[in-house]
Design an enzyme around this catalytic site. Structure first.
Site, PDB file in Angstrom:
ATOM      1  N   ARG A  83      11.213  19.482   2.632  1.00  0.00           N
ATOM      2  CA  ARG A  83      11.514  18.702   3.848  1.00  0.00           C
ATOM      3  C   ARG A  83      12.393  17.516   3.487  1.00  0.00           C
ATOM      4  O   ARG A  83      13.319  17.169   4.202  1.00  0.00           O
ATOM      5  CB  ARG A  83      10.229  18.218   4.542  1.00  0.00           C
ATOM      6  CG  ARG A  83      10.539  17.224   5.665  1.00  0.00           C
ATOM      7  CD  ARG A  83       9.447  16.975   6.689  1.00  0.00           C
ATOM      8  NE  ARG A  83       8.099  17.070   6.222  1.00  0.00           N
ATOM      9  CZ  ARG A  83       7.475  16.133   5.475  1.00  0.00           C
ATOM     10  NH1 ARG A  83       8.101  15.037   5.105  1.00  0.00           N
ATOM     11  NH2 ARG A  83       6.228  16.313   5.097  1.00  0.00           N
ATOM     12  N   TYR A 117      27.158  15.423  27.687  1.00  0.00           N
ATOM     13  CA  TYR A 117      26.441  16.712  27.624  1.00  0.00           C
ATOM     14  C   TYR A 117      25.109  16.587  28.363  1.00  0.00           C
ATOM     15  O   TYR A 117      24.370  15.623  28.151  1.00  0.00           O
ATOM     16  CB  TYR A 117      26.219  17.082  26.157  1.00  0.00           C
ATOM     17  CG  TYR A 117      25.404  18.330  25.958  1.00  0.00           C
ATOM     18  CD1 TYR A 117      25.927  19.580  26.311  1.00  0.00           C
ATOM     19  CD2 TYR A 117      24.124  18.284  25.434  1.00  0.00           C
ATOM     20  CE1 TYR A 117      25.179  20.733  26.136  1.00  0.00           C
ATOM     21  CE2 TYR A 117      23.376  19.438  25.254  1.00  0.00           C
ATOM     22  CZ  TYR A 117      23.902  20.659  25.605  1.00  0.00           C
ATOM     23  OH  TYR A 117      23.173  21.798  25.432  1.00  0.00           O
ATOM     24  N   ASP A 175      30.000  11.789  19.386  1.00  0.00           N
ATOM     25  CA  ASP A 175      29.662  13.213  19.367  1.00  0.00           C
ATOM     26  C   ASP A 175      30.990  13.967  19.233  1.00  0.00           C
ATOM     27  O   ASP A 175      31.812  13.965  20.147  1.00  0.00           O
ATOM     28  CB  ASP A 175      28.926  13.590  20.665  1.00  0.00           C
ATOM     29  CG  ASP A 175      28.457  15.039  20.677  1.00  0.00           C
ATOM     30  OD1 ASP A 175      29.152  15.898  20.089  1.00  0.00           O
ATOM     31  OD2 ASP A 175      27.408  15.320  21.286  1.00  0.00           O
ATOM     32  N   LYS A 195      28.004  25.076  17.816  1.00  0.00           N
ATOM     33  CA  LYS A 195      29.247  25.351  18.533  1.00  0.00           C
ATOM     34  C   LYS A 195      30.357  25.721  17.544  1.00  0.00           C
ATOM     35  O   LYS A 195      30.228  26.699  16.853  1.00  0.00           O
ATOM     36  CB  LYS A 195      29.608  24.140  19.394  1.00  0.00           C
ATOM     37  CG  LYS A 195      28.426  23.564  20.194  1.00  0.00           C
ATOM     38  CD  LYS A 195      27.882  24.507  21.271  1.00  0.00           C
ATOM     39  CE  LYS A 195      26.539  24.069  21.837  1.00  0.00           C
ATOM     40  NZ  LYS A 195      26.494  22.703  22.365  1.00  0.00           N
TER      41      LYS A 195
END
Ligand SMILES: *Cc1c(COP(=O)(O)O)cnc(C)c1O
Length: 376
Positions: free
Chosen positions: A49, A101, A173, A198
């Protein structure tokens, strides 16, 4: 070595990472635990992790691609945004771009507002509007450029100056343009966020988020937070994203070439009232004259897929009103221009001629259908 071209960094990601075997494609390490020689000894890996060798390659890769000092790979784009939001405290205010978004808007309004953060929204083409909203509570500017779905571009140099003047983080972003078209950290951003689901991964086959940040302190805080909350990307998915990034330069070229051709075609079509294409990248939006056309148009597409998401090799068409922006109240949606005639097109890398033929057929059929229903 000179700073390499972004295209080279993309293609070479993960290569030369395994000295032992010389593997060209990065190995996928599933091990969660790493052996220690003795007390105080570590190979640099303890528990996956905190750090995993496969994920680390992707994290180093995005840091280099975006010109940051550190990179972080998260389980989704939203998880990446969550990671960044942990930098703030109750009472802090963030000023963001207005047609952001839809999922980000939902996370801000339905999620973090409950925990004491406040959010304001401005048109990115109008920096003065942003300046007027800044108070002593404001801690960050959150910019999507170009915005989604209206493709409005922000002048990052202006926002950099604003962030400096008021001591704010500049967060960008960069999902739509990727570092091939725009490197926000070079232009003064502190943090860059990606939905790697994306363009970066590019094949509509993995959900992933990435963050790149400038400055050692900021990177330490983000690393601490990611390890604490644990929204890390799996080793397999890290590999898939790297696999995708390798071909990003050639894909992006084709997305852009196709988008330019298709924007010109749509501009000339009588059923289309407006085409919004910023002139670069593979995303465009357009408005049809009549809302009644939308459903028959989508039903008659035979090649382009009516689906949410973007940035993959396959062409996808989205209807923001019922898909990406369904959680934005209708009055807010329409006020910012996301109305019921608007369609967003993620132009794929298929033959542009075939895509245009598909659009042409579906638009023709939609016109027929609306003529028939209005005359009956
Ligand atoms: C898709 C998207 C996100 C969210 O990313 P996920 O990987 O779907 O969680 C955030 N920002 C933008 C601009 C996006 O397109």
């Amino acid at each position: 070595m000179n700073r390499r071209n972004v295209a080279t960094i993309c293609t070479q990601i993960g290569n030369r990472s395994d000295e032992k075997t010389g593997a060209v494609s990065a190995p996928i390490y599933h091990s969660t635990a790493y052996r220690h020689e003795g007390i105080g000894c570590s190979t640099g890996y303890d528990y996956a992790r905190t750090k995993n060798p496969t994920r680390a390659l992707l994290e180093e890769g995005i840091a280099e691609l975006e010109g940051g000092d550190g990179g972080f790979a998260c389980s989704s784009g939203m998880a990446a945004i969550q990671l960044v939001l942990t930098l703030f405290e109750p009472g802090d205010d963030i000023v963001a771009t207005s047609d952001i978004y839809g999922g980000t808007y939902r996370l801000f309004e339905e999620g973090w507002r409950k925990w004491g953060l406040t959010f304001q929204y401005g048109d990115p083409r109008n920096p003065d509007m942003f300046r007027r909203m800044i108070t002593e509570k404001t801690k960050a500017l959150f910019i999507e450029t170009p915005t989604n779905p209206l493709m409005q571009e922000a002048d990052l140099s202006v926002y950099k100056q604003m962030a400096e003047e008021h001591g704010l983080y500049l967060i960008v972003d960069n999902t739509f343009y990727t570092p091939l078209i725009q490197r926000p950290i070079d232009e003064g951003a502190d943090i860059v966020i990606h939905s790697a689901s994306k363009y970066l991964a590019g094949h509509n086959d993995v959900i992933a988020g990435l963050v790149a940040a400038k400055g050692e302190k900021l990177c330490e805080r983000l690393a601490f937070s990611l390890n604490s909350a644990g929204q890390i990307l799996s080793p397999n998915d890290s590999w898939l994203v790297m696999r995708g990034i390798k071909t990003l330069p050639v894909r992006m070229k084709q997305h852009e070439e196709n988008a330019k051709e298709i924007a010109a075609y749509l501009e000339s079509h009588a059923s289309v009232s407006e085409v919004i294409y910023p002139g670069r990248g593979g995303m465009l939006s357009f408005r049809v004259n009549d809302e009644a056309c939308v459903d028959p148009f989508l039903r008659n597409l035979e090649l382009i897929t009516f689906a949410e998401s973007l940035g993959g090799v396959e062409s996808l068409l989205t209807y923001p009103a019922t898909q990406t922006h369904a959680d934005v109240p209708q009055n807010v949606r329409e006020a910012i221009g996301v109305d019921n005639c608007l369609l967003r097109y993620s132009v794929g890398i298929e033959s542009a001629a075939d895509l245009i033929a598909d659009l042409d057929y579906a638009l023709e059929k939609a016109e027929q259908a609306t003529r028939e229903s209005s005359s009956s």
